[in-house]
Design an enzyme around this catalytic site. Structure first.
Site, PDB file in Angstrom:
ATOM      1  N   GLY A 100      -4.561 -16.305   5.037  1.00 45.62           N
ATOM      2  CA  GLY A 100      -4.064 -17.678   4.936  1.00 45.62           C
ATOM      3  C   GLY A 100      -5.187 -18.669   4.654  1.00 45.62           C
ATOM      4  O   GLY A 100      -6.349 -18.297   4.501  1.00 45.62           O
ATOM      5  N   LYS A 131     -10.635  -3.029  -3.741  1.00 48.78           N
ATOM      6  CA  LYS A 131     -10.371  -4.196  -2.899  1.00 48.78           C
ATOM      7  C   LYS A 131     -11.380  -4.238  -1.763  1.00 48.78           C
ATOM      8  O   LYS A 131     -11.393  -3.368  -0.878  1.00 48.78           O
ATOM      9  CB  LYS A 131      -8.947  -4.125  -2.342  1.00 48.78           C
ATOM     10  N   CYS A 151      -8.463  -1.992   4.701  1.00 49.05           N
ATOM     11  CA  CYS A 151      -7.409  -2.351   5.649  1.00 49.05           C
ATOM     12  C   CYS A 151      -7.943  -2.270   7.067  1.00 49.05           C
ATOM     13  O   CYS A 151      -8.364  -1.205   7.519  1.00 49.05           O
ATOM     14  CB  CYS A 151      -6.198  -1.441   5.509  1.00 49.05           C
ATOM     15  N   ALA A 153       0.820  -1.214   0.000  1.00 48.22           N
ATOM     16  CA  ALA A 153       0.000   0.000   0.000  1.00 48.22           C
ATOM     17  C   ALA A 153       0.854   1.265   0.000  1.00 48.22           C
ATOM     18  O   ALA A 153       1.881   1.342   0.672  1.00 48.22           O
ATOM     19  CB  ALA A 153      -0.904   0.002   1.223  1.00 48.22           C
ATOM     20  N   THR A 184      -0.121 -14.668   1.999  1.00 52.82           N
ATOM     21  CA  THR A 184       0.528 -15.341   3.112  1.00 52.82           C
ATOM     22  C   THR A 184       1.413 -16.516   2.696  1.00 52.82           C
ATOM     23  O   THR A 184       2.452 -16.759   3.320  1.00 52.82           O
ATOM     24  CB  THR A 184      -0.567 -15.833   4.086  1.00 52.82           C
ATOM     25  N   ASN A 195      -1.219  -0.370  -4.983  1.00 58.52           N
ATOM     26  CA  ASN A 195      -2.251  -0.455  -3.947  1.00 58.52           C
ATOM     27  C   ASN A 195      -2.330   0.893  -3.244  1.00 58.52           C
ATOM     28  O   ASN A 195      -1.341   1.383  -2.705  1.00 58.52           O
ATOM     29  CB  ASN A 195      -1.876  -1.587  -2.979  1.00 58.52           C
TER      30      ASN A 195
HETATM   31  C1  LIG Z   1       1.495  -9.045   6.256  1.00 60.68           C
HETATM   32  C2  LIG Z   1       0.379  -8.631   5.358  1.00 60.68           C
HETATM   33  C3  LIG Z   1       0.325  -7.318   4.877  1.00 60.68           C
HETATM   34  C4  LIG Z   1      -0.698  -6.905   4.051  1.00 60.68           C
HETATM   35  N1  LIG Z   1      -0.715  -5.631   3.565  1.00 60.68           N
HETATM   36  C5  LIG Z   1      -1.683  -5.250   2.697  1.00 60.68           C
HETATM   37  C6  LIG Z   1      -1.672  -3.951   2.105  1.00 60.68           C
HETATM   38  O1  LIG Z   1      -0.762  -3.153   2.328  1.00 60.68           O
HETATM   39  N2  LIG Z   1      -2.687  -3.613   1.259  1.00 60.68           N
HETATM   40  C7  LIG Z   1      -3.707  -4.488   0.965  1.00 60.68           C
HETATM   41  O2  LIG Z   1      -4.614  -4.156   0.200  1.00 60.68           O
HETATM   42  N3  LIG Z   1      -3.727  -5.739   1.492  1.00 60.68           N
HETATM   43  C8  LIG Z   1      -2.748  -6.123   2.341  1.00 60.68           C
HETATM   44  N4  LIG Z   1      -2.769  -7.407   2.855  1.00 60.68           N
HETATM   45  C9  LIG Z   1      -3.853  -8.330   2.473  1.00 60.68           C
HETATM   46  C10 LIG Z   1      -3.414  -9.259   1.330  1.00 60.68           C
HETATM   47  O3  LIG Z   1      -3.112  -8.531   0.182  1.00 60.68           O
HETATM   48  C11 LIG Z   1      -4.524 -10.292   1.002  1.00 60.68           C
HETATM   49  O4  LIG Z   1      -5.683  -9.612   0.583  1.00 60.68           O
HETATM   50  C12 LIG Z   1      -4.893 -11.162   2.183  1.00 60.68           C
HETATM   51  O5  LIG Z   1      -3.754 -11.432   2.972  1.00 60.68           O
HETATM   52  C13 LIG Z   1      -5.562 -12.476   1.780  1.00 60.68           C
HETATM   53  O6  LIG Z   1      -4.706 -13.260   0.979  1.00 60.68           O
HETATM   54  P1  LIG Z   1      -3.758 -14.452   1.592  1.00 60.68           P
HETATM   55  O7  LIG Z   1      -4.642 -15.306   2.430  1.00 60.68           O
HETATM   56  O8  LIG Z   1      -3.218 -15.138   0.377  1.00 60.68           O
HETATM   57  O9  LIG Z   1      -2.701 -13.776   2.387  1.00 60.68           O
HETATM   58  C14 LIG Z   1      -1.725  -7.817   3.700  1.00 60.68           C
HETATM   59  C15 LIG Z   1      -1.674  -9.140   4.170  1.00 60.68           C
HETATM   60  C16 LIG Z   1      -0.638  -9.554   4.992  1.00 60.68           C
HETATM   61  C17 LIG Z   1      -0.629 -10.971   5.472  1.00 60.68           C
END
Ligand SMILES: Cc1cc2nc3c(=O)[nH]c(=O)nc-3n(C[C@H](O)[C@H](O)[C@H](O)COP(=O)(O)O)c2cc1C
Ligand SMILES: Cc1cc2nc3c(=O)[nH]c(=O)nc-3n(C[C@H](O)[C@H](O)[C@H](O)COP(=O)(O)OP(=O)(O)OC[C@H]3O[C@@H](n4cnc5c(N)ncnc54)[C@H](O)[C@@H]3O)c2cc1C
Ligand SMILES: Cc1cc2nc3c(=O)[nH]c(=O)nc-3n(C[C@H](O)[C@H](O)[C@H](O)COP(=O)(O)OP(=O)(O)OC[C@H]3O[C@@H](n4cnc5c(N)ncnc54)[C@H](O)[C@@H]3O)c2cc1C
Ligand SMILES: Cc1cc2nc3c(=O)[nH]c(=O)nc-3n(C[C@H](O)[C@H](O)[C@H](O)COP(=O)(O)O)c2cc1C
Ligand code: FES
Ligand code: FES
Lengths: 250, 304, 304, 250
Positions: free
Chosen positions: B217, B165, B130, B46, B266, B99
């Site tokens: 996750g 998003k 967020c 972001a 994740t 983002n």
């Molecule tokens: C450590 C971490 C940081 C994240 N930072 C952002 C972010 O800056 N902007 C955003 O839109 N989503 C952020 N997310 C969300 C992820 O982009 C994603 O939508 C979410 O983790 C679900 O996918 P996953 O289960 O594959 O991690 C973050 C997720 C994690 C785990």
């Protein structure tokens, strides 16, 4: 290229209460790892890897030693590993200790499972002819490990919180016993590092920090902590885990 | 040959797999593990107007088949991202998605329009979801009118396709999706994390310094699949799907549910090579289940 | 000695652990594994006005650290439950909680009042949060006004304490909790399952005949903890906590978050003895973390 | 009291493509299990248990045999088990086959992994002097298992979908080859059971069903299916898995 490598468990043994010493075989890591670096180890079925410091290396046998305390599910799984099993690790991860090889005397100050990286460091310092002294802090007698190994490198002062072994007191008390030195190197829980950096604010020092990591490679900002002087932040997983005393806000 | 290519507004993807925002920094770290040219696209961490420090640590906790994070949008600010980070990614033949986050509509608009001049950034992902910041973020993401308002304003200010998003922390995900579609969104990105908490028994208090964090996750995959499936039936803009993806089979499940492309978050922390590995496995998995291309599979899980 | 007893409206519990609704039938099956007198209470499977057949099978799917179910409130109807099931449970020295469901306010009221005459039923759990039925259930659970309305009507008709079971599928759980508290709820029960879906790659369609199902098990624990923590800060009625509990440590985490008692659902399927095992372990776990009683721990995870 | 027992893996071997035969040691289950009953087995790390039919019992050695196809993660984990490992099982679960011990001839009709419970049944029928014939259906040659064991009990007709082994065709075709019998017993996928019960609607028969289970003990209603005649429903896990042909809606 950074690497995620397969390591083979070479041996595992309990060395103190809930504390295990494991040696792992891997050519690449054994060749390139430096004191203060860590392995970011996968424990099957877990979402996050477990960071464990490299406590020793045998470059001929190509083995890496780690020492860890069994706390939760991940370290329990590691403790249950047997010879021949494979472990997946990112490593060597992080930025290790830097030091002046011509320094006369170094003081190592370790608390509990902060002690492992200091053993690898001490061995390297000795190899360069640096005189090494150590202060090691443990909760109690049953937690003590690696005392003889440190004794083998130089004068070693063991402290226990309850006085059940060595001297009663904290590592800060141990520092008083240890005499003069040029630079100190410390690893342990944050409150200990706060006490040490306060007490030794007139000495150059390096500290190695612990924090909950996400990626372990610098991508997720899970481990970012404020820097002290010029502002900004440091990532423990890649800028550290070792920092100059005073570099980051504890 | 199995065709992995997908065309989405602004994004000509050689394959449908991209790292998710916040889980891949600005690409440098994982570029030390493999050649980023293999990726379908990269979604950057972001960007906000000014630099943000984020929350205190601890910022992450492990949960059953998942994790909580409360990074708090730490980033160097949009200008520094464009100056110091985008040029690195521009060196690859991979579309970059920015983002965009903020505390006010004005900040979102300012950040979004700053990317207008950046050639390698091909689309915006509007992060109105967020859960880890005090102001902005999730409020915009749980109220359809606010979400529509901010989408409209960003669309006006930006010359890039906008993927909104969505937050899963809502009673009615379809209402949110429809609202932003009507407001002009070019696509959707779903899902962001689900707000959760872990209490550390040793100290008896919430483990994360921020108390709550976002759950991500494998644990959340069934929720993501359900939401994408529901939304797909009611909107006509494409969906970038995410939430618990770690295998090529997972990717196919998201395609069947209605996603046109996917993001992997994740799982990068477990396996740094996960994105290229999924891309390598995807052709076989598609074939195994009877599909000749990614396009063939999109939305095919819907019951007539 | 560690004191496990808790007193809640209508429920004098020797310990805070009870099987969750729908995961324990009406007690007969697990009574073949152990003596039910060990339990703090028993929450029965949902009762509706008439018998319900439920959904087609498959009704369950496994997910990462969790499962989806879409039983669809199958039950023999309130009269038959009172005639054939309650007498069995009355043979134990354990308070019985009746889980009340329906498609209309009228049905909820009718079912609730039918339990007025049943001595061993000590409280009602108002299930306004079942995601698996077409009518009623979850609509009531995602709209604060409807939830308040139904709570009021049931309170008027019933002489038993009413615990309203909240759905996690909402943008604002605190608004829901406050609405039903104001409407006269004696307690809350949270959380019910989260709506999810799994697509079966082999047939390319949703695995559950009902398409969507409710996600339960360890995967949802962080969401349950967060919601209970948030609600505890804003309402004054006690909370029965549930969602992914499988150990005594989990129970302590729920107590710290603000639950006064807990229910164990999905974990019964993994380990039929899970409830008595948790009850056996709980005193040591409380002591280990510095608590002399269950009452001591309730709500202690909140940061001043 | 129903029981959840610890079983010890006694042997494991592959008997056909992706198909494994495992024997488990447990006194209680070996003493009380009846044909048609199943074990509800825990695969570590999974939320739901896996139901697997009891394919044989050695009451003297106190071992139980199961035969299973590796489909997903849970059966893969079982296939990876080695001698001496422990498995947690609810069992014997469900309600098995009932039959008239004085019957002259029984026909067993099994498809794929529906075959295992019929082997245990066939052995018991033989013990009571019932004449046993079997029709076994497999996808292709590489899927065939236990043919000799069934041959040892009576005439056995092996059918493969592609004709790569035995006779080409479905088990319904096999029934035409098998001649007369008093009662049939069938286990396999639902479409096969539909075809069989249709074809043999003038014969008394018992069928054993498969469905995704939750609790496996009758408490969760995951496995309830409509009953045919007097309405209501049956739970596959406790009222079944064996039902009289026609008792439930397929
Ligand atoms: C450590 C971490 C940081 C994240 N930072 C952002 C972010 O800056 N902007 C955003 O839109 N989503 C952020 N997310 C969300 C992820 O982009 C994603 O939508 C979410 O983790 C679900 O996918 P996953 O289960 O594959 O991690 C973050 C997720 C994690 C785990
Ligand atoms: C750079 C670095 C080096 C380390 N070196 C050592 C060492 O040599 N020996 C040793 O015994 N320990 C060391 N630790 C601490 C060690 O990582 C944790 O004790 C371990 O991760 C706990 O895992 P668990 O599965 O037992 O605990 P769980 O509580 O099950 O872990 C849950 C999550 O929290 C994380 N976590 C829990 N406690 C800690 C902690 N104290 N520090 C960081 N993460 C934590 C885990 O990694 C995991 O992501 C080090 C930590 C860091 C950051
Ligand atoms: C009473 C009964 C007896 C059975 N006997 C046998 C036997 O002797 N040999 C054999 O190979 N198989 C048998 N099955 C089918 C067997 O249970 C499944 O193949 C197995 O559970 C699949 O697990 P998995 O981990 O490989 O699949 P996954 O797809 O990983 O399983 C996910 C979930 O779905 C369930 N599931 C998936 N497929 C089936 C299925 N076909 N039937 C029921 N549940 C399923 C699993 O139990 C698990 O809960 C029987 C099923 C029942 C109900
Ligand atoms: C198979 C199954 C059936 C359920 N049936 C009901 C029900 O009839 N009424 C109800 O209020 N909740 C029902 N629930 C929800 C549980 O009571 C509980 O709220 C939820 O599963 C979370 O707890 P757990 O993670 O411990 O299972 C059911 C859950 C499952 C898994
Ligand atoms: S742990 Fe991800 S940046 Fe340090
Ligand atoms: S599986 Fe639970 S009732 Fe049959």
């Amino acid at each position: 290229m950074k690497k995620c490598v397969e390591m083979t468990v070479h041996s595992i043994q309990q060395v103190a209460f809930n504390t295990f010493e494991m040696t792992l075989k891997n050519t690449y890591i054994a060749q390139v790892a430096m004191p203060g670096q860590f392995l970011h180890l996968m424990a099957e079925g877990h979402t996050l890897r477990r960071p464990l410091s490299i406590a020793d290396i045998d470059r001929r046998q190509e083995t890496i030693t780690i020492l860890f305390k069994q706390i939760g599910q991940g370290t329990k799984q590691l403790a249950d590993c047997r010879e021949g099993m494979k472990l997946d690790a990112i490593g060597p991860a992080g930025y290790g200790f830097s030091y002046d090889k011509s320094m006369k005397t170094a003081l190592l100050i370790g608390g509990g499972v902060g002690i492992p990286p200091l053993y690898f460091l001490g061995k390297e310092l000795r190899r360069h002819g640096v005189h090494v002294k150590a202060v090691l802090g443990f909760q109690s007698e049953k937690h003590v490990f690696y005392e003889e190994k440190f004794q083998g490198m130089g004068e070693t002062y063991v402290m226990t919180n309850d006085g059940s072994y060595g001297n009663r007191g904290f590592v800060t008390d141990g520092v008083d016993l240890s005499g003069t030195f040029v630079q100190y190197f410390s690893c342990g829980p944050i409150p200990m590092l706060q006490a040490i950096t306060n007490k030794l604010k007139d000495h150059p020092g390096s500290i190695s920090l612990e924090a909950r990591l996400g990626c372990g490679v610098g991508a997720c900002f899970a481990c970012a902590i404020p820097a002290n002087l010029e502002g900004g932040y440091r990532k423990i997983c890649t800028d550290g885990p070792v920092f100059a005393a005073g570099e980051v806000v504890l | 040959m199995t065709n992995l290519a997908v065309d989405l507004p602004g994004l000509t993807l050689k394959n449908p797999v991209m790292p998710a925002s916040g889980c891949f920094g600005f690409g440098r770290e994982y570029s030390e593990f493999y050649d980023l040219n293999q990726l379908g696209a990269v979604i950057m961490k972001a960007a906000t107007g000014d630099a943000r420090d984020g929350n205190q640590i601890p910022r992450v906790a492990e949960t059953a088949s998942g994790m909580l994070n409360a990074i708090g949008l730490q980033n160097p600010g949009v200008e520094k991202i464009i100056a110091n980070e985008v040029p690195f990614l521009s060196g690859y033949d991979v579309p970059v998605v920015a983002n965009v986050a903020g505390s006010t509509v004005g900040e979102y608009v300012a950040v979004a329009s700053t990317f207008n001049k950046v050639k390698s950034v091909k689309a915006l992902e509007l992060n109105i979801s967020c859960p880890n910041v005090k102001d902005g973020g999730i409020q915009f993401g749980t109220n359809p009118d606010m979400a529509a308002g901010i989408t409209e304003k960003v669309k006006e200010a930006s010359n890039l396709p906008v993927y909104v998003k969505l937050s899963p922390n809502v009673s009615d995900i379809v209402a949110m999706a429809k609202a932003v579609e009507q407001a002009g969104a070019d696509g959707l990105s779903m899902i962001n994390t689900i707000t959760g908490m872990q209490i550390n028994l040793s100290c008896g208090k919430p483990l994360l310094a921020n108390q709550t964090g976002g759950l991500s996750g494998q644990a959340i995959k069934p929720i993501a699949i359900r939401m994408i499936y529901e939304v797909k039936q009611q909107v006509n803009i494409p969906i970038i799907g995410m939430g618990g993806i770690s295998t090529a089979e997972d990717v196919l499940e998201f395609l069947l549910a209605g996603a046109s492309a996917v993001a992997v978050g994740t799982a990068n922390f477990q396996n740094p090579y996960v994105c290229p590995e999924i891309i390598k496995d995807l052709p076989d998995i598609l074939q195994q289940y009877g599909f000749d291309s990614v396009n063939d599979a999109i939305g095919k899980g819907h019951v007539a």
